[in-house]
Write an enzyme that holds these catalytic residues in place. Structure first.
Site, short mmCIF file in Angstrom:
data_model
loop_
_atom_site.label_atom_id
_atom_site.label_comp_id
_atom_site.label_asym_id
_atom_site.label_seq_id
_atom_site.Cartn_x
_atom_site.Cartn_y
_atom_site.Cartn_z
N SER A 44 0.80 -1.23 0.00
CA SER A 44 0.00 0.00 0.00
C SER A 44 0.83 1.28 0.00
O SER A 44 0.37 2.31 -0.48
CB SER A 44 -0.94 0.01 1.20
OG SER A 44 -0.20 -0.04 2.40
N HIS B 74 -5.61 -4.04 -1.21
CA HIS B 74 -5.46 -3.02 -2.25
C HIS B 74 -5.58 -3.63 -3.65
O HIS B 74 -4.92 -3.17 -4.59
CB HIS B 74 -4.14 -2.27 -2.08
CG HIS B 74 -4.15 -1.41 -0.85
ND1 HIS B 74 -4.71 -0.15 -0.82
CD2 HIS B 74 -3.72 -1.66 0.41
CE1 HIS B 74 -4.60 0.35 0.40
NE2 HIS B 74 -4.00 -0.54 1.16
N LYS C 3 -12.32 -0.68 1.82
CA LYS C 3 -11.65 0.15 0.80
C LYS C 3 -12.53 0.15 -0.46
O LYS C 3 -13.54 0.85 -0.49
CB LYS C 3 -10.23 -0.39 0.54
CG LYS C 3 -9.36 -0.38 1.82
CD LYS C 3 -7.92 -0.63 1.53
CE LYS C 3 -7.10 -0.93 2.78
NZ LYS C 3 -7.04 0.14 3.78
#
Ligand SMILES: Cc1ncc(COP(=O)(O)O)c(C=O)c1O
Length: 422
Positions: free
Chosen positions: A208, A236, A268
């Site tokens: 990340s 991610h 996310k």
């Protein structure tokens, strides 16, 4: 609160205010903490939290700023955090299922929507089953301790996420830390633990802070050669990385079942509310339900959060177009920034770290960007190594090309002003 809190004996707690008397222990504790805080400020690594007064979206309101700030630093990769269908699903669930369960899953905290969501997660990843946690931090904290014993070995990339590091600390397996993305070093470590009952290679799919990608094909080949298992943290990647958003496996064309265990977050790209999960073999998921401590001893994920994530999976399972837009935006941002003379680290992922080096420079740069209406944040030690401060730009599918161009233009102006580019 303005009033001091009194203990029975009349001694004030150290958080008490004006006029309160502190015990020696309380005063000493306060001094120690003040010293730590001063040290952070002196190092220029103090993190100030800017306050947003709107939804998480491409355009946000930031306290003390003019309207319409462009947001380029959230993990809202697909722009689904305030998608109308996702928000509506949360509202409906609040009405139907209430605010929360007041219970852990195995007592009376499992609703039909929890098991439905677990089914959708497993289907999306093409795995046997999935288990939900309150966060991916919890999923990472819960897994290794349960799966691995002193007879086993775990081999972890040195730059894996903090929650993986903490989760591995809790397990009793032999621990090996291999150099970042270095498959030669990984193989050397695999040779050191040939006798282990199980060997688990552990990596972030996408790292990340640097926006770079684990060398998954090579890792999987080594796993085959040395009879090891592969775990990937896909926080991610899930939902937007790879042609249909299946993540790092798909990005490398490894099919959808090569990796043995996947952990990821709902906080996310997948709606951005909260929650995490493990997906993989049904025996593992069953064992985690029996033993994983963050699952057994922490409250059930709230119904509105579950429903929002569930709607996101409906959207993803129903359409393949989400990943394309975020990639087109990423290509545009990266190429324009590089042409302008900036160093953008990473590997063509929507995480675009604009490398600046100095911590104060990164923080000043971010402040000047905000004055131009662009919300980005400077990252410095201890989040990234000393001398490698940066602004981590994150691209979303919901940015327009005009948003990208405006942001690049602001970077150019601030970059020239601060002498970063000529
Ligand atoms: C790679 C990685 N793993 C795990 C986590 C933790 O996820 P969550 O916010 O769901 O706890 C994060 C979040 O920052 C992350 O980036």
């Amino acid at each position: 609160m303005a009033a001091a809190v009194l203990r029975k004996g009349g001694v004030c707690l150290w958080r008490g205010v004006v006029g309160s008397r502190l015990s020696h222990a309380q005063a000493a504790c306060r001094d120690i903490l003040e010293g730590e805080l001063e040290g952070i400020k002196a190092a220029g690594t103090w993190k100030t939290e800017r306050v947003i007064t709107s939804k998480q979206a491409v355009t946000i309101r930031v306290q003390g700023q003019h309207e319409g700030i462009l947001n380029f630093c959230s993990n809202n990769y697909l722009g689904l955090s305030s998608h109308p269908e996702v928000v509506q699903a949360g509202k409906d669930a609040l009405d139907k299922y209430g605010a929360g369960l007041s219970s852990v899953r195995f007592i009376c905290g499992t609703q039909d929507i929890h098991t439905e969501l677990e089914g959708k997660i497993a289907k999306f990843h093409n795995r046997d089953d999935a288990i939900l946690y309150a966060s991916c931090f919890d999923a990472n904290a819960g897994l290794f301790e349960i799966l691995l014993t002193p007879e086993d070995a775990v081999l972890s990339d040195e730059l894996n996420h903090a929650s993986i590091i903490d989760g591995i600390r809790l397990c009793k397996a032999r621990k090996f830390r291999y150099q970042h993305k270095n498959v030669q070093d990984l193989e050397a470590k695999l040779l050191e633990c040939q006798d282990a009952r199980m060997k688990l290679i552990v990596t972030d799919g996408v790292f990340s802070m640097d926006g770079n990608v684990a060398p998954l094909p090579e890792i999987c080949s080594l796993a085959d050669k040395h009879n090891a298992l592969v775990f990937v943290d896909e926080c991610h990647a899930t939902g937007f990385f790879g042609a249909t958003g299946r993540g790092t496996e798909e990005h490398f064309g490894l099919g959808s079942t090569r990796v043995d265990i996947i952990n990821s977050t709902l906080g996310k790209a997948l709606g951005g509310a909260a929650g995490g999960y493990t997906t993989g073999p049904k025996q593992l998921i069953a064992l985690l339900r029996q033993r994983a401590r963050p699952y057994l001893f922490s409250n059930s994920v709230p119904p509105p959060v579950v429903a929002c994530a569930s709607k996101v999976f409906d959207l993803l399972l129903g359409s393949a177009g989400f990943a394309e837009k975020v990639q087109a935006n990423t290509d545009r941002f990266r190429s324009q920034m590089t042409d302008a003379g900036f160093t953008v680290a990473g590997e063509n992922h929507p995480i675009c770290p604009v490398m600046l080096g100095d911590a104060r420079l990164a923080s000043t740069f971010a402040d000047l960007m905000l004055e131009k209406g662009i919300f980005v944040i400077g990252f410095s030690f201890p989040v990234v190594p000393k001398g490698k401060a940066r602004i981590r730009v994150q691209i979303s599918a919901s940015h327009s090309f005009e948003d990208i161009d405006r942001t690049v233009e602001a970077f150019k102006q601030v970059g020239k002003k601060l002498g970063v580019i000529s």
